[in-house]
Design an enzyme around this catalytic site. Structure first.
Site, PDB file in Angstrom:
ATOM      1  N   ASN A 145       0.832  -1.209   0.000  1.00 30.67           N
ATOM      2  CA  ASN A 145       0.000   0.000   0.000  1.00 30.67           C
ATOM      3  C   ASN A 145       0.864   1.256   0.000  1.00 30.67           C
ATOM      4  O   ASN A 145       1.932   1.306   0.613  1.00 30.67           O
ATOM      5  CB  ASN A 145      -0.998   0.003   1.171  1.00 30.67           C
ATOM      6  CG  ASN A 145      -0.356  -0.158   2.529  1.00 30.67           C
ATOM      7  OD1 ASN A 145       0.672  -0.824   2.688  1.00 30.67           O
ATOM      8  ND2 ASN A 145      -0.948   0.458   3.543  1.00 30.67           N
ATOM      9  N   ILE A 146       0.394   2.253  -0.740  1.00 32.13           N
ATOM     10  CA  ILE A 146       1.112   3.522  -0.875  1.00 32.13           C
ATOM     11  C   ILE A 146       0.130   4.645  -0.556  1.00 32.13           C
ATOM     12  O   ILE A 146      -0.862   4.833  -1.273  1.00 32.13           O
ATOM     13  CB  ILE A 146       1.670   3.687  -2.309  1.00 32.13           C
ATOM     14  CG1 ILE A 146       2.635   2.534  -2.620  1.00 32.13           C
ATOM     15  CG2 ILE A 146       2.371   5.039  -2.453  1.00 32.13           C
ATOM     16  CD1 ILE A 146       3.143   2.507  -4.044  1.00 32.13           C
ATOM     17  N   GLU A 147       0.408   5.345   0.557  1.00 35.44           N
ATOM     18  CA  GLU A 147      -0.533   6.371   1.025  1.00 35.44           C
ATOM     19  C   GLU A 147      -0.134   7.754   0.513  1.00 35.44           C
ATOM     20  O   GLU A 147       0.935   7.940  -0.075  1.00 35.44           O
ATOM     21  CB  GLU A 147      -0.602   6.328   2.562  1.00 35.44           C
ATOM     22  CG  GLU A 147      -1.122   4.978   3.038  1.00 35.44           C
ATOM     23  CD  GLU A 147      -1.319   4.879   4.538  1.00 35.44           C
ATOM     24  OE1 GLU A 147      -0.776   5.726   5.279  1.00 35.44           O
ATOM     25  OE2 GLU A 147      -2.032   3.936   4.948  1.00 35.44           O
TER      26      GLU A 147
ATOM     27  N   CYS B  96      -4.175   0.691  -2.194  1.00 33.76           N
ATOM     28  CA  CYS B  96      -4.001  -0.536  -1.403  1.00 33.76           C
ATOM     29  C   CYS B  96      -2.912  -1.441  -1.986  1.00 33.76           C
ATOM     30  O   CYS B  96      -2.617  -1.379  -3.188  1.00 33.76           O
ATOM     31  CB  CYS B  96      -5.304  -1.323  -1.375  1.00 33.76           C
ATOM     32  SG  CYS B  96      -6.626  -0.547  -0.456  1.00 33.76           S
TER      33      CYS B  96
ATOM     34  N   GLU C 271      -3.012  -4.649  -2.636  1.00 39.90           N
ATOM     35  CA  GLU C 271      -3.522  -5.553  -3.673  1.00 39.90           C
ATOM     36  C   GLU C 271      -3.507  -4.859  -5.022  1.00 39.90           C
ATOM     37  O   GLU C 271      -3.092  -5.409  -6.036  1.00 39.90           O
ATOM     38  CB  GLU C 271      -4.977  -5.972  -3.383  1.00 39.90           C
ATOM     39  CG  GLU C 271      -5.219  -6.710  -2.100  1.00 39.90           C
ATOM     40  CD  GLU C 271      -5.506  -5.796  -0.922  1.00 39.90           C
ATOM     41  OE1 GLU C 271      -4.795  -4.788  -0.751  1.00 39.90           O
ATOM     42  OE2 GLU C 271      -6.430  -6.109  -0.153  1.00 39.90           O
TER      43      GLU C 271
ATOM     44  N   CYS D  58     -10.701  -3.221  -3.732  1.00 39.96           N
ATOM     45  CA  CYS D  58      -9.738  -4.242  -4.179  1.00 39.96           C
ATOM     46  C   CYS D  58     -10.447  -5.501  -4.663  1.00 39.96           C
ATOM     47  O   CYS D  58     -10.007  -6.131  -5.626  1.00 39.96           O
ATOM     48  CB  CYS D  58      -8.741  -4.561  -3.074  1.00 39.96           C
ATOM     49  SG  CYS D  58      -7.554  -3.219  -2.861  1.00 39.96           S
TER      50      CYS D  58
HETATM   51  N1  THU Z   1      -5.348  -1.318   2.806  1.00 38.91           N
HETATM   52  C1  THU Z   1      -4.841  -2.169   1.869  1.00 38.91           C
HETATM   53  O1  THU Z   1      -3.707  -1.990   1.397  1.00 38.91           O
HETATM   54  N2  THU Z   1      -5.615  -3.211   1.464  1.00 38.91           N
HETATM   55  C2  THU Z   1      -6.869  -3.463   1.922  1.00 38.91           C
HETATM   56  O2  THU Z   1      -7.528  -4.357   1.415  1.00 38.91           O
HETATM   57  C3  THU Z   1      -7.421  -2.674   3.026  1.00 38.91           C
HETATM   58  C4  THU Z   1      -6.667  -1.446   3.381  1.00 38.91           C
HETATM   59  C5  THU Z   1      -4.526  -0.166   3.227  1.00 38.91           C
HETATM   60  C6  THU Z   1      -5.065   1.177   2.812  1.00 38.91           C
HETATM   61  C7  THU Z   1      -4.394   2.084   3.810  1.00 38.91           C
HETATM   62  O3  THU Z   1      -3.104   2.407   3.319  1.00 38.91           O
HETATM   63  C8  THU Z   1      -4.210   1.210   5.044  1.00 38.91           C
HETATM   64  O4  THU Z   1      -4.423  -0.122   4.623  1.00 38.91           O
HETATM   65  C9  THU Z   1      -5.179   1.529   6.171  1.00 38.91           C
HETATM   66  O5  THU Z   1      -6.474   1.542   5.727  1.00 38.91           O
END
Ligand code: THU
Length: 130
Positions: A45-47, A56, A58, A92
């Site tokens: 995941n990259i915020e 996310c 995935e 996702c």
């Molecule tokens: N996140 C994912 O990468 N995959 C998911 O299926 C659920 C949430 C990430 C998004 C965000 O960066 C962090 O988890 C917290 O929500």
């Protein structure tokens, strides 16, 4: 699938998770996608400071895979530091389904080697397709 094989994929997803950029949630997610030719693609995941732009794990793995030639997801494994095996978000599930069929295997895990194996039909029943 053999337990050995499952644990190996989860281990890869845990390595992928180290690539996470998640300074806002501090919640790292890693994923590995396997394609029709058994190529493996990793993602995390990259915020973003503008939270809604975050991507996310995935979807990072899938977008990387598709841009490198994946036509169909054979398997995808996802991990996060959760008590139970991680549950992928709705967005996702929809993106996975674009490159999957009802029987595509989705392995959900955590950092303690707990896992749950589902197929696409179970993860996203009555999903949207054109
Ligand atoms: N996140 C994912 O990468 N995959 C998911 O299926 C659920 C949430 C990430 C998004 C965000 O960066 C962090 O988890 C917290 O929500």
């Amino acid at each position: 699938m053999k337990k050995e094989e499952i644990l190996k994929l989860l281990e890869e997803a845990i390595v992928a998770r180290e690539g996470s950029y998640s300074p806002y949630s501090n919640f790292k997610v890693g994923a590995v996608v396997v394609d029709q030719d058994n190529n493996h693609y990793l993602g995390a995941n990259i915020e973003n400071a503008s939270y809604g732009l975050s991507n996310c794990g995935e979807r990072t793995a899938i977008f990387s895979a598709v841009s490198q030639g994946l036509k169909k997801i054979k398997m995808i494994a996802v991990v996060g530091d959760t008590t139970q095996p991680i549950s992928p978000c709705g967005a996702c599930r929809q993106v996975i389904s674009e490159f999957a069929d009802e029987n595509t295997i989705i392995i959900l895990g955590n950092l303690k080697n707990d896992y749950k194996i589902m197929n696409m039909g179970e993860l996203l029943p009555y999903g949207f397709k054109l």
